[in-house]
Design a protein around this motif. Structure first.
Motif, mmCIF file in Angstrom:
data_model
loop_
_atom_site.group_PDB
_atom_site.id
_atom_site.type_symbol
_atom_site.label_atom_id
_atom_site.label_comp_id
_atom_site.label_asym_id
_atom_site.label_seq_id
_atom_site.Cartn_x
_atom_site.Cartn_y
_atom_site.Cartn_z
ATOM 1 N N UNK A 81 3.561 -4.418 -6.434
ATOM 2 C CA UNK A 81 2.725 -4.084 -5.282
ATOM 3 C C UNK A 81 1.788 -5.233 -4.933
ATOM 4 N N UNK A 82 1.183 -5.811 -5.940
ATOM 5 C CA UNK A 82 0.213 -6.873 -5.681
ATOM 6 C C UNK A 82 0.869 -8.137 -5.136
ATOM 7 N N UNK A 83 2.136 -8.337 -5.494
ATOM 8 C CA UNK A 83 2.837 -9.523 -5.015
ATOM 9 C C UNK A 83 3.630 -9.259 -3.739
ATOM 10 N N UNK A 84 3.686 -7.995 -3.327
ATOM 11 C CA UNK A 84 4.456 -7.657 -2.134
ATOM 12 C C UNK A 84 5.946 -7.568 -2.378
ATOM 13 N N UNK A 85 6.364 -7.480 -3.647
ATOM 14 C CA UNK A 85 7.786 -7.376 -3.977
ATOM 15 C C UNK A 85 8.301 -5.969 -3.660
ATOM 16 N N UNK A 126 1.950 4.143 -2.259
ATOM 17 C CA UNK A 126 0.986 3.916 -1.186
ATOM 18 C C UNK A 126 -0.437 4.087 -1.657
ATOM 19 N N UNK A 127 -0.693 5.153 -2.413
ATOM 20 C CA UNK A 127 -2.042 5.380 -2.942
ATOM 21 C C UNK A 127 -2.441 4.286 -3.927
ATOM 22 N N UNK A 128 -1.493 3.894 -4.775
ATOM 23 C CA UNK A 128 -1.810 2.870 -5.761
ATOM 24 C C UNK A 128 -2.086 1.534 -5.071
ATOM 25 N N UNK A 129 -1.276 1.186 -4.079
ATOM 26 C CA UNK A 129 -1.493 -0.064 -3.353
ATOM 27 C C UNK A 129 -2.867 -0.073 -2.686
ATOM 28 N N UNK A 130 -3.237 1.038 -2.083
ATOM 29 C CA UNK A 130 -4.540 1.119 -1.421
ATOM 30 C C UNK A 130 -5.668 0.951 -2.436
ATOM 31 N N UNK A 131 -5.535 1.607 -3.591
ATOM 32 C CA UNK A 131 -6.578 1.518 -4.620
ATOM 33 C C UNK A 131 -6.693 0.103 -5.179
ATOM 34 N N UNK A 132 -5.581 -0.619 -5.198
ATOM 35 C CA UNK A 132 -5.582 -1.983 -5.725
ATOM 36 C C UNK A 132 -5.958 -3.025 -4.671
ATOM 37 N N UNK A 133 -6.052 -2.588 -3.425
ATOM 38 C CA UNK A 133 -6.278 -3.545 -2.354
ATOM 39 C C UNK A 133 -5.056 -4.393 -2.072
ATOM 40 N N UNK A 134 -3.882 -3.841 -2.365
ATOM 41 C CA UNK A 134 -2.613 -4.546 -2.180
ATOM 42 C C UNK A 134 -1.991 -4.149 -0.845
ATOM 43 N N UNK A 135 -1.010 -4.904 -0.355
ATOM 44 C CA UNK A 135 -0.330 -4.513 0.882
ATOM 45 C C UNK A 135 0.444 -3.217 0.698
ATOM 46 N N UNK A 136 0.717 -2.491 1.791
ATOM 47 C CA UNK A 136 1.502 -1.255 1.681
ATOM 48 C C UNK A 136 2.844 -1.536 1.014
#
Length: 293
Positions: free
Chosen positions: A173-177, A227-237
């Motif tokens: 998620x953090x890398x957008x993979x 989606x929730x995890x990405x939002x909590x991490x400040x990562x892209x959708x």
């Protein structure tokens, strides 16, 4: 009262802490001398033992109950079937002579894919992954032993464990993979603290049932979880891609796990009924751990 934990890792250590907080004496096995020192500092009595080395299990202590939660470590280079089945085979006879009863941690992976349908303890197992098949073979070994020896055993089939330090696909998620899974398929999870509380209830119950499914109250679609995890991490959708490979994988299975039996029989109430509180709690605990280190 005394408890022996076979495999004191991510789940086992949390069970040990809860049992000690209730005033119980806790023993735990580990293969590492350094890990033994860590356990000792927590007030746990460590035992150097390896389920794949039968003679190392000869000095297990006599206790009221045992919790078997040996996890699979891919980096160890040991086949999963050898660890789950052979390791249990080496251990179970010794445990039966030393622990009055056993709680065994298994996985809802034994059910495979059910097209999003609800499953419970009566649903026939149909594992479609190597890990699911290994879990079921271990369960069958344990069940056969219990029937012949009249040894009281309870199997806890856990959904995916998550919590601080274990948030699935975080790096992707953090890398957008893209994540290789169907975003509309269901994901069944249980926060690690709730997984531990379920084990403690089973250990402390005078007559738990033979099998329980341990999962939070609300299965979620993978799109919602990531989606929730990405939002909590400040990562892209999150983005998704078709799973690759010739056969089914755990990430492509879809089912909804019912927790009604363990709630009704043992009074289990998860602190985190779903990911809406479980994800923030996990990240908050990670921050507290970082501040303490």
């Amino acid at each position: 009262m005394s408890t022996l934990i076979i495999g004191c890792g991510y789940l086992g250590i949390r069970v040990a802490r809860r049992m000690m907080a209730a005033g119980h004496r806790v023993f735990a096995t580990t293969r590492s001398r350094d890990r033994a020192k860590d356990l000792e500092r927590e007030g746990i009595e460590p035992i150097l033992a390896d389920v794949l080395v039968p003679e190392s299990l000869d000095d297990l202590p006599a206790v009221e109950r045992a919790f078997y939660c040996v996890g699979f470590d891919r980096s160890a280079g040991v086949p999963i079937d050898r660890l789950y089945v052979d390791g249990l085979r080496h251990t179970i006879g010794r445990l039966a002579s030393r622990a009055k009863r056993l709680i065994y941690a298994s996985s809802t992976g034994v059910y495979g894919d059910h097209g999003g349908a609800w499953i419970d303890e009566q649903t026939p197992a149909d594992p479609q992954t190597e890990s699911g098949r290994a879990c079921l073979r271990a369960e069958q070994l344990l069940t056969d032993f219990a029937e012949v020896s009249m040894y009281p055993v309870t199997i806890l089939r856990y959904s995916g464990l998550y919590g601080p330090g274990r948030l699935m696909r975080r790096e992707a998620l953090q890398s957008g993979t893209p994540i290789a899974a169907d975003p509309e398929s269901f994901l069944n999870l249980v926060h690690i603290d709730d997984a531990a509380s379920a084990a403690v209830l089973a250990l402390r119950s005078p007559r738990p049932g033979p099998r329980y499914l341990v999962s939070d109250d609300r299965p979620v679609r993978r799109l919602e979880f990531y989606g929730r995890l990405a939002e909590a991490l400040g990562a892209p959708p999150p983005s998704f891609t078709e799973p690759s490979g010739d056969g089914p994988i755990r990430g492509d299975a879809s089912k909804r796990v019912s927790n009604r039996s363990i709630k009704a029989d043992l009074g289990w109430t998860p602190e985190h009924p779903d990911i809406s509180t479980g994800i923030p709690a996990s990240l908050a605990e990670e921050s507290r751990q970082a501040d303490r280190s």
